[in-house]
Design a protein around this motif. Structure first.
Motif, PDB file in Angstrom:
ATOM      1  N   GLY A 178       0.815  -1.216   0.000  1.00 16.59           N
ATOM      2  CA  GLY A 178       0.000   0.000   0.000  1.00 16.59           C
ATOM      3  C   GLY A 178       0.843   1.258   0.000  1.00 16.59           C
ATOM      4  O   GLY A 178       0.481   2.268  -0.630  1.00 16.59           O
ATOM      5  N   ILE A 179       1.971   1.228   0.700  1.00 24.33           N
ATOM      6  CA  ILE A 179       2.864   2.395   0.728  1.00 24.33           C
ATOM      7  C   ILE A 179       3.407   2.689  -0.659  1.00 24.33           C
ATOM      8  O   ILE A 179       3.417   3.849  -1.105  1.00 24.33           O
ATOM      9  CB  ILE A 179       4.010   2.154   1.736  1.00 24.33           C
ATOM     10  CG1 ILE A 179       3.467   2.125   3.159  1.00 24.33           C
ATOM     11  CG2 ILE A 179       5.089   3.227   1.600  1.00 24.33           C
ATOM     12  CD1 ILE A 179       4.471   1.662   4.184  1.00 24.33           C
ATOM     13  N   THR A 180       3.865   1.649  -1.352  1.00 23.15           N
ATOM     14  CA  THR A 180       4.425   1.867  -2.693  1.00 23.15           C
ATOM     15  C   THR A 180       3.364   2.288  -3.693  1.00 23.15           C
ATOM     16  O   THR A 180       3.659   3.016  -4.641  1.00 23.15           O
ATOM     17  CB  THR A 180       5.126   0.588  -3.180  1.00 23.15           C
ATOM     18  OG1 THR A 180       4.187  -0.494  -3.179  1.00 23.15           O
ATOM     19  CG2 THR A 180       6.279   0.219  -2.259  1.00 23.15           C
ATOM     20  N   ILE A 181       2.126   1.844  -3.500  1.00 27.01           N
ATOM     21  CA  ILE A 181       1.044   2.275  -4.398  1.00 27.01           C
ATOM     22  C   ILE A 181       0.706   3.740  -4.148  1.00 27.01           C
ATOM     23  O   ILE A 181       0.496   4.519  -5.095  1.00 27.01           O
ATOM     24  CB  ILE A 181      -0.189   1.380  -4.205  1.00 27.01           C
ATOM     25  CG1 ILE A 181       0.094  -0.041  -4.720  1.00 27.01           C
ATOM     26  CG2 ILE A 181      -1.401   1.956  -4.934  1.00 27.01           C
ATOM     27  CD1 ILE A 181      -1.023  -1.028  -4.450  1.00 27.01           C
ATOM     28  N   LEU A 182       0.661   4.140  -2.885  1.00 30.06           N
ATOM     29  CA  LEU A 182       0.337   5.523  -2.571  1.00 30.06           C
ATOM     30  C   LEU A 182       1.439   6.487  -2.981  1.00 30.06           C
ATOM     31  O   LEU A 182       1.168   7.607  -3.418  1.00 30.06           O
ATOM     32  CB  LEU A 182       0.074   5.665  -1.062  1.00 30.06           C
ATOM     33  CG  LEU A 182      -1.202   5.031  -0.525  1.00 30.06           C
ATOM     34  CD1 LEU A 182      -1.220   5.093   1.001  1.00 30.06           C
ATOM     35  CD2 LEU A 182      -2.432   5.740  -1.091  1.00 30.06           C
ATOM     36  N   HIS A 183       2.700   6.052  -2.841  1.00 22.78           N
ATOM     37  CA  HIS A 183       3.817   6.973  -3.110  1.00 22.78           C
ATOM     38  C   HIS A 183       5.038   6.157  -3.530  1.00 22.78           C
ATOM     39  O   HIS A 183       5.843   5.767  -2.679  1.00 22.78           O
ATOM     40  CB  HIS A 183       4.130   7.789  -1.854  1.00 22.78           C
ATOM     41  CG  HIS A 183       4.962   9.003  -2.118  1.00 22.78           C
ATOM     42  ND1 HIS A 183       6.253   8.938  -2.613  1.00 22.78           N
ATOM     43  CD2 HIS A 183       4.700  10.326  -1.945  1.00 22.78           C
ATOM     44  CE1 HIS A 183       6.737  10.159  -2.730  1.00 22.78           C
ATOM     45  NE2 HIS A 183       5.820  11.022  -2.330  1.00 22.78           N
ATOM     46  N   PRO A 184       5.215   5.863  -4.831  1.00 20.26           N
ATOM     47  CA  PRO A 184       6.420   5.154  -5.268  1.00 20.26           C
ATOM     48  C   PRO A 184       7.681   5.905  -4.855  1.00 20.26           C
ATOM     49  O   PRO A 184       7.719   7.134  -4.883  1.00 20.26           O
ATOM     50  CB  PRO A 184       6.267   5.114  -6.793  1.00 20.26           C
ATOM     51  CG  PRO A 184       4.796   5.247  -7.032  1.00 20.26           C
ATOM     52  CD  PRO A 184       4.291   6.147  -5.947  1.00 20.26           C
ATOM     53  N   PHE A 185       8.729   5.157  -4.474  1.00 15.22           N
ATOM     54  CA  PHE A 185       9.922   5.802  -3.918  1.00 15.22           C
ATOM     55  C   PHE A 185      11.113   4.882  -4.094  1.00 15.22           C
ATOM     56  O   PHE A 185      10.993   3.724  -4.531  1.00 15.22           O
ATOM     57  CB  PHE A 185       9.705   6.105  -2.438  1.00 15.22           C
ATOM     58  CG  PHE A 185       9.586   4.867  -1.582  1.00 15.22           C
ATOM     59  CD1 PHE A 185      10.659   4.404  -0.833  1.00 15.22           C
ATOM     60  CD2 PHE A 185       8.396   4.151  -1.532  1.00 15.22           C
ATOM     61  CE1 PHE A 185      10.546   3.265  -0.062  1.00 15.22           C
ATOM     62  CE2 PHE A 185       8.283   3.008  -0.750  1.00 15.22           C
ATOM     63  CZ  PHE A 185       9.364   2.563  -0.023  1.00 15.22           C
ATOM     64  N   THR A 186      12.274   5.409  -3.725  1.00 16.76           N
ATOM     65  CA  THR A 186      13.508   4.631  -3.718  1.00 16.76           C
ATOM     66  C   THR A 186      13.822   4.241  -2.287  1.00 16.76           C
ATOM     67  O   THR A 186      14.004   5.107  -1.416  1.00 16.76           O
ATOM     68  CB  THR A 186      14.675   5.438  -4.304  1.00 16.76           C
ATOM     69  OG1 THR A 186      14.356   5.823  -5.646  1.00 16.76           O
ATOM     70  CG2 THR A 186      15.956   4.620  -4.303  1.00 16.76           C
ATOM     71  N   ALA A 187      13.879   2.943  -2.006  1.00 17.41           N
ATOM     72  CA  ALA A 187      14.090   2.463  -0.642  1.00 17.41           C
ATOM     73  C   ALA A 187      15.534   2.681  -0.221  1.00 17.41           C
ATOM     74  O   ALA A 187      16.458   2.699  -1.045  1.00 17.41           O
ATOM     75  CB  ALA A 187      13.736   0.976  -0.554  1.00 17.41           C
ATOM     76  N   ALA A 188      15.724   2.871   1.083  1.00 11.30           N
ATOM     77  CA  ALA A 188      17.067   2.965   1.650  1.00 11.30           C
ATOM     78  C   ALA A 188      17.674   1.566   1.661  1.00 11.30           C
ATOM     79  O   ALA A 188      17.172   0.668   2.332  1.00 11.30           O
ATOM     80  CB  ALA A 188      17.009   3.547   3.059  1.00 11.30           C
ATOM     81  N   SER A 189      18.740   1.383   0.905  1.00 10.10           N
ATOM     82  CA  SER A 189      19.258   0.042   0.648  1.00 10.10           C
ATOM     83  C   SER A 189      19.787  -0.644   1.902  1.00 10.10           C
ATOM     84  O   SER A 189      19.395  -1.777   2.210  1.00 10.10           O
ATOM     85  CB  SER A 189      20.356   0.115  -0.414  1.00 10.10           C
ATOM     86  OG  SER A 189      21.397   0.985   0.003  1.00 10.10           O
ATOM     87  N   ARG A 190      20.686   0.031   2.636  1.00 10.67           N
ATOM     88  CA  ARG A 190      21.313  -0.635   3.773  1.00 10.67           C
ATOM     89  C   ARG A 190      20.330  -0.962   4.900  1.00 10.67           C
ATOM     90  O   ARG A 190      20.341  -2.090   5.419  1.00 10.67           O
ATOM     91  CB  ARG A 190      22.486   0.208   4.274  1.00 10.67           C
ATOM     92  CG  ARG A 190      23.734   0.054   3.416  1.00 10.67           C
ATOM     93  CD  ARG A 190      24.824   1.015   3.816  1.00 10.67           C
ATOM     94  NE  ARG A 190      24.486   2.386   3.451  1.00 10.67           N
ATOM     95  CZ  ARG A 190      25.341   3.403   3.546  1.00 10.67           C
ATOM     96  NH1 ARG A 190      26.563   3.199   4.006  1.00 10.67           N
ATOM     97  NH2 ARG A 190      24.978   4.615   3.190  1.00 10.67           N
TER      98      ARG A 190
END
Length: 573
Positions: A178-190
């Protein structure tokens, strides 16, 4: 269909006879005893009996006895309601279950978390230490206490496993998707790789414990030790990252609402729940007499905000009013960010009498409160006398306008009181779920992965979605994994450790057949897919990824329900 629940709880080596009138296995008498024993059968067999026999079965069958709690729901369902009104009784139990979830949410968000935040501020803990310890405990309180209560009885241990695993699948798929659908983003990798690795280790430990069917002292300490190692890893990684930033003078792009990979504010999904709400704050502080201050402090409704809210918010507020008034009366809340630190002299003095009384009345469901000292005075009376004396001293030694020097101690009192309120509500939740499982002949695992997991996770889900809409999807996404690591490690570790300390050599785990392995496999598979797919996307999470996570959860839920109703089952023989 009912026949599958009629298996006895005695070992296969014991020979038993079958009662022809009930179809329930009856254990053999003890050696040397000519007295017939009480039938020892699965409590869910009650619905297969005649209506006239159900009450006696509930009262005499040891498997139907309730350990802890204030109400015996099974006896209420089958002894105090006529069979024709059983649907009404079940409906009332369902409404009461939802209200218990409301109590859990209000207590954790409005009282438990603010006091933990005040304690961390008083102890001068950094954001990272507070985030993965005190504040994680605050946000995971309903899950932790529900697990501790469920592990206290071998019959409901599978309820805790189902809830912890079910919440894990829910949060890592539905909430993260649901988070990615509401606001696509670049995740913090580490942080993502660190958290998902630790969570996979925690799931593997629980899977192994289920395979062996028990949790020993060493295993329980291993859970808690792994969480301590996780906390140290978060602190060290953050320190290294910040040191590298200072050396390279790297700064984030202006205008970006994200923080950094350090996740300095990775406290958990209820980031904005530490503030216990404007409705508890009077517009003008310290006005009026002592009685007026007390009346304002006990009023949970802000009239200005009431007029500006929707009808649904007002309806929910009406349902919450009794809970909020009771908690305001019994749980002190300290707010270090305010000038007066939320000091309400008449209310705080009254809480010095009521809060300790609540502590003894909720500890072990009030078992200790009625214990008489020397056979004369009950403990609750001693607590009231001591509390009244202390409240009198504080009242006459302080003023309405300025908090006393030791006001910070009220945060610890509020922490203990709200924790026991949560524990009492969690005990009732577990008992209600078990009674509903008896009525509908459902396993504890399926109740845990559905109702208990949904009820405990819905607040986190809404908070994460709010963060995503406000432009902080990375923080919300990190909270999905950071919070559930705490829940499973501390929930299983502390819950089992408490039972072992109470005299049990080990905690028995009795998986409900194939379903628990479906649940564990689904959680492990979801973590593996995320571990593989997120790096393949270069940590750029899109709406398509979110839709795939939602589809995965829907498929898992269908398979779990088909397994529960034996549409999917292992071939015998």
């Amino acid at each position: 269909m009912a026949g599958r629940w009629l298996g006895p709880l005695v070992t296969k080596a014991a020979s038993g006879a079958r009662d022809l009138s009930t179809g329930v296995h009856v254990g053999p008498p003890f050696p040397g005893s000519a007295v017939s024993q009480t039938p020892l059968a699965d409590c869910r067999a009650v619905c297969g009996l005649n209506a006239s026999e159900r009450c006696g079965f509930i009262r005499t069958n040891p498997d139907c006895r309730t350990e802890g709690g204030y109400l015996d729901y099974l006896e209420g369902l089958f002894c105090h309601f006529p069979p024709s009104l059983l649907p009404l009784a079940v409906t009332l139990h369902v409404f009461w279950l939802f209200y218990l979830f409301l109590i859990l949410g209000v207590t954790a968000a409005k009282f438990f978390c603010p006091n933990l935040s005040a304690i961390s501020t008083t102890l001068k803990l950094s954001h990272n230490v507070a985030g993965v310890t005190f504040l994680a405990f605050g946000n995971g309180a309903p899950d932790i206490f529900s697990a501790m209560v469920a592990f206290s009885d071998p019959r409901t241990a599978s309820l805790a496993i189902g809830a912890l695993f079910g919440a894990g699948v829910l949060v890592t798929t539905v909430v993260a998707g649901g988070i990615t659908i509401l606001h696509p983003f670049t995740a913090a990798s580490r942080p993502f790789l660190r958290d998902i690795t630790f969570y996979m280790v925690a799931v593997f430990l629980t899977f192994t414990a289920l395979y062996h069917g028990r949790v020993t002292l060493l295993w329980a300490l291993g859970y808690l030790g792994l969480y301590v190692f996780y906390v140290l890893t978060v602190i060290i990684c953050t320190w290294i990252y910040q040191r590298q930033q200072r050396r390279s003078l790297v700064y984030s792009v202006p205008g970006t609402p994200e923080l950094s990979d350090s996740e300095d504010d990775r406290v958990s999904s209820n980031t904005n729940s530490y503030d216990y709400g404007e409705e508890y704050r009077p517009l003008l502080a310290h006005q009026g007499s002592t009685a007026q201050i007390l009346a304002k402090a006990l009023n949970p409704v802000d009239t200005k905000r009431w007029r500006s809210q929707s009808a649904s918010w007002r309806l929910l507020k009406v349902f919450k009013l009794p809970v909020e008034v009771l908690l305001l009366l019994t749980v002190p809340v300290v707010d270090p960010d305010r000038d007066d630190r939320n000091w309400k002299r008449p209310l705080n003095c009254l809480q010095l009498v009521i809060s300790p009384l609540v502590l003894v009345l909720t500890l072990q469901s009030g078992a200790y409160a009625v214990y008489e000292i020397g056979g004369l005075v009950p403990i609750w009376a001693v607590v009231v006398i001591v509390g009244t004396a202390l409240a009198s001293v504080v009242f006459f030694a302080t003023s309405n306008s300025e908090p006393p020097r030791l006001h910070w101690l009220f945060a610890f009192l509020g922490f203990l009181t709200s924790a026991l309120w949560i524990n009492a509500a969690a005990t009732e939740v577990v008992n209600v779920l078990r009674s509903l499982g008896v009525v509908f002949r459902l396993s504890n695992t399926v109740l845990g992965l559905t109702l208990l997991a949904w009820g405990n996770s819905i607040g986190d889900a809404f908070s994460d979605f709010t963060l995503a809409r406000q432009g902080y999807p990375r923080m919300a996404f990190s909270a999905c994994f950071g919070g559930i690591i705490f829940n499973i490690l501390v929930g299983v570790g502390l819950g089992c450790l408490l039972q072992i300390v109470r005299g049990h050599m080990e905690v028995k785990l009795e998986p409900d057949g194939l379903l628990v392995w479906v649940l564990a496999g689904a959680l492990g598979l979801s973590l593996v897919l995320s571990l593989v797919s997120v790096p393949l996307q270069c940590f750029q999470l899109s709406k398509g990824y979110g839709c795939c996570l939602l589809l995965f959860y829907s498929s898992f839920l269908v398979v779990a329900l088909l397994t529960e109703f034996r549409v999917i089952h292992l071939k015998s023989g």
